[in-house]
Scaffold this motif. Structure first.
Motif, PDB file in Angstrom:
ATOM      1  N   GLY A   1       6.094  13.298  28.780  1.00 16.47           N
ATOM      2  CA  GLY A   1       4.940  12.456  28.151  1.00 16.47           C
ATOM      3  C   GLY A   1       4.017  13.022  27.127  1.00 16.47           C
ATOM      4  O   GLY A   1       3.893  14.296  26.528  1.00 16.47           O
ATOM      5  N   HIS A   2       3.316  12.205  26.710  1.00 16.94           N
ATOM      6  CA  HIS A   2       2.282  12.678  25.409  1.00 16.94           C
ATOM      7  C   HIS A   2       1.124  11.571  25.248  1.00 16.94           C
ATOM      8  O   HIS A   2       1.289  10.435  25.490  1.00 16.94           O
ATOM      9  CB  HIS A   2       3.036  12.515  24.034  1.00 16.94           C
ATOM     10  N   ASN A   3       0.159  12.046  25.147  1.00 17.42           N
ATOM     11  CA  ASN A   3      -1.260  11.304  25.072  1.00 17.42           C
ATOM     12  C   ASN A   3      -1.884  11.813  23.624  1.00 17.42           C
ATOM     13  O   ASN A   3      -2.149  13.014  23.235  1.00 17.42           O
ATOM     14  CB  ASN A   3      -2.168  11.729  26.062  1.00 17.42           C
ATOM     15  N   SER A   4      -1.948  10.937  22.673  1.00 14.37           N
ATOM     16  CA  SER A   4      -2.560  11.233  21.308  1.00 14.37           C
ATOM     17  C   SER A   4      -3.979  10.958  21.154  1.00 14.37           C
ATOM     18  O   SER A   4      -4.499   9.901  21.988  1.00 14.37           O
ATOM     19  CB  SER A   4      -1.572  10.539  20.331  1.00 14.37           C
ATOM     20  N   LYS A   5      -4.486  11.291  20.239  1.00  7.55           N
ATOM     21  CA  LYS A   5      -5.924  10.938  19.949  1.00  7.55           C
ATOM     22  C   LYS A   5      -6.062   9.707  19.130  1.00  7.55           C
ATOM     23  O   LYS A   5      -6.916   8.902  19.266  1.00  7.55           O
ATOM     24  CB  LYS A   5      -6.726  11.961  18.901  1.00  7.55           C
TER      25      LYS A   5
ATOM     26  N   ASN B   1      -1.919  17.624  17.487  1.00  2.00           N
ATOM     27  CA  ASN B   1      -1.295  16.303  17.942  1.00  2.00           C
ATOM     28  C   ASN B   1      -1.723  15.516  19.211  1.00  2.00           C
ATOM     29  O   ASN B   1      -1.274  14.408  19.272  1.00  2.00           O
ATOM     30  CB  ASN B   1       0.202  16.337  17.623  1.00  2.00           C
ATOM     31  N   GLY B   2      -2.318  16.120  19.961  1.00  3.36           N
ATOM     32  CA  GLY B   2      -2.814  15.876  21.112  1.00  3.36           C
ATOM     33  C   GLY B   2      -2.346  16.418  22.505  1.00  3.36           C
ATOM     34  O   GLY B   2      -2.322  17.829  22.119  1.00  3.36           O
ATOM     35  N   PHE B   3      -1.854  16.099  23.617  1.00  6.20           N
ATOM     36  CA  PHE B   3      -1.460  16.575  24.805  1.00  6.20           C
ATOM     37  C   PHE B   3      -0.061  16.060  25.109  1.00  6.20           C
ATOM     38  O   PHE B   3       0.192  15.045  25.204  1.00  6.20           O
ATOM     39  CB  PHE B   3      -2.347  15.995  25.844  1.00  6.20           C
ATOM     40  N   SER B   4       0.760  17.041  25.339  1.00  4.21           N
ATOM     41  CA  SER B   4       2.163  16.977  25.713  1.00  4.21           C
ATOM     42  C   SER B   4       2.478  17.621  27.029  1.00  4.21           C
ATOM     43  O   SER B   4       1.919  18.799  27.213  1.00  4.21           O
ATOM     44  CB  SER B   4       3.329  17.322  24.574  1.00  4.21           C
ATOM     45  N   PHE B   5       3.508  16.977  27.819  1.00  8.55           N
ATOM     46  CA  PHE B   5       3.635  17.643  29.211  1.00  8.55           C
ATOM     47  C   PHE B   5       5.272  17.505  29.374  1.00  8.55           C
ATOM     48  O   PHE B   5       5.796  16.635  28.838  1.00  8.55           O
ATOM     49  CB  PHE B   5       2.803  17.264  30.312  1.00  8.55           C
ATOM     50  N   CYS B   6       5.888  18.195  30.196  1.00  9.77           N
ATOM     51  CA  CYS B   6       7.380  18.044  30.655  1.00  9.77           C
ATOM     52  C   CYS B   6       7.472  18.932  31.801  1.00  9.77           C
ATOM     53  O   CYS B   6       6.805  19.964  32.148  1.00  9.77           O
ATOM     54  CB  CYS B   6       8.146  18.694  29.418  1.00  9.77           C
ATOM     55  N   SER B   7       8.583  18.506  32.594  1.00 15.86           N
ATOM     56  CA  SER B   7       8.917  19.283  33.725  1.00 15.86           C
ATOM     57  C   SER B   7       9.618  20.504  33.349  1.00 15.86           C
ATOM     58  O   SER B   7       9.793  21.436  34.305  1.00 15.86           O
ATOM     59  CB  SER B   7      10.112  18.409  34.418  1.00 15.86           C
ATOM     60  N   GLN B   8      10.142  20.720  31.961  1.00 14.38           N
ATOM     61  CA  GLN B   8      10.787  21.968  31.768  1.00 14.38           C
ATOM     62  C   GLN B   8      10.170  22.524  30.543  1.00 14.38           C
ATOM     63  O   GLN B   8       9.422  21.905  29.560  1.00 14.38           O
ATOM     64  CB  GLN B   8      12.146  21.720  31.389  1.00 14.38           C
ATOM     65  N   VAL B   9      10.274  23.998  30.089  1.00 13.53           N
ATOM     66  CA  VAL B   9       9.543  24.622  29.250  1.00 13.53           C
ATOM     67  C   VAL B   9      10.557  24.352  27.875  1.00 13.53           C
ATOM     68  O   VAL B   9       9.861  24.100  26.677  1.00 13.53           O
ATOM     69  CB  VAL B   9       9.719  26.167  29.345  1.00 13.53           C
TER      70      VAL B   9
END
Length: 370
Positions: free
Chosen positions: A6-10, A157-165
């Motif tokens: 996912g991603h959370n933007s400003k 660009n904000g904050f991004s996350f994922c289960s894998q690199v």
């Protein structure tokens, strides 16, 4: 093993670009969740969530994710399994209406009721992300042992996350600078210690921690569970420690057998897998042990199958040998490296026994790997 991203933007200026990046990450995680996939875009257009599902509990599509609360204030994506979810539902949520029988819905309803304090009630392995549509905040959390991975990056660009690199790196090429701490950790221990990864600015959420994110910024990050503190507080005698460990291992194996699909065990000649297989056989009489043997080791002391077969016979469980030839090994090496998210000196045996498990039609296997 599901996959979340996912991603959370400003701002909401880059929605199309963020959705494209999310879908690329989701596609790269197909093997983590081939049964279903889903996306969520928040009302403010600044948060997007994606989920790849491997269906283990409540196989119905009503338990697909992202999963939202009835009032659509909260939305969850979750990778893992909560073993005590039925007890939690009965104890804390018995007056509430549920749409299905999944542990995901129990996690969300507990969070709505208790906030991050609900994490202390969960017994299982998990990486959880919950979006609050009113407060406009993301909450990310990881289990105390760090069994389920969760990586993140914060940039302009904000904050991004994922289960894998790898999906994060491939969607953000500017991340590819090497992180010295991660590289040194690999040379010292054979794996990359958290919170670092092999790449600069790409971090692992520490085990037993949670984080809150708003407008693309980390606003809170702290431990919610420290296992060493728990053991220090108990300070058991050697005899009590033996009983605690015996009860814990037995209870853990029993809990891990909670599944709506068949379960098997990885069975080598080692103490760990034999212990797991023995305890599992007390709960499921026809459970199957999967053992990998290598052509070069046949008729030598390195061949694990004879001892694994003896163990299977003693526990009165089925035994399956998956023989690996030199030719197959060489053919599989590129696939193994492609699936290896970060450098590790281990994992090849696990690759082949997992391949054998899938060939036998299983989605879930108990392992002695710590």
């Amino acid at each position: 093993m599901c996959g979340i991203a996912g991603h959370n933007s400003k701002t909401s200026n880059n929605v199309a670009e963020n959705i494209s990046a999310l879908r690329e990450m989701m596609e790269l995680m197909h093997s983590r969740g081939p049964d279903a996939k889903g996306e969520y875009l928040s009302n403010c257009k600044r948060t997007i969530l994606g989920h790849r599902r491997l269906a283990i509990l409540d196989l119905d599509k009503r338990s697909n994710q992202p999963f939202s609360s009835d009032d659509e204030r909260y939305t969850i994506i979750f990778n893992g399994e909560i073993y005590n979810y039925r007890e939690l539902r009965k104890k804390y949520l018995n007056q509430q209406v549920f749409t299905g029988e999944s542990d995901t819905e129990v996690i969300l309803k507990l969070f709505i009721r208790k906030g991050v304090a609900s994490l202390n009630l969960l017994r299982g392995m998990f990486a959880i992300v919950i979006w609050d549509n009113y407060e406009k905040t993301l909450t990310l959390a990881r289990d105390p042992y760090g069994i389920k991975p969760l990586y993140y990056v914060k940039n302009e660009n904000g904050f991004s996350f994922c289960s894998q690199v790898k999906p994060l790196v491939k969607s953000m090429p500017n991340l590819r600078s090497i992180e010295p701490a991660g590289l040194v950790g690999f040379y010292l221990w054979g794996n990359i210690p958290e919170p670092w990864t092999l790449y600069k600015n790409l971090m692992s959420l520490p085990k037993g921690s949670y984080m809150k994110v708003k407008d693309g910024e980390i606003v809170e990050s702290r431990k919610w569970c420290n296992l060493s503190d728990i053991w220090t507080e108990q300070n058991p005698s050697p005899k009590d420690a033996q009983e605690i460990i015996a009860d814990s291992v037995s209870g853990s194996v029993k809990s891990h057998l909670v599944s709506d699909v068949p379960v098997c065990v990885f069975l080598s000649a080692g103490i760990d897998s034999c212990t797991v297989a023995s305890l599992a056989s007390e709960e499921i009489s026809d459970i199957e042990g999967i053992t990998v043997s290598f052509e070069e080791f046949k008729s030598t002391s390195e061949d694990e199958f004879p001892l694994a077969k003896l163990a299977a016979d003693k526990f009165n469980i089925k035994s399956f040998e998956r023989h690996v030839t030199k030719g197959e090994f060489i053919t599989e090496v590129p696939k193994i490296l492609d699936c290896m998210d970060q450098p590790s000196i281990d994992g090849i045996n696990t690759w082949f026994v997992s391949k054998a498990t899938k060939e036998r039609g299983y989605k879930v296997a108990l392992s002695g790997v710590g």
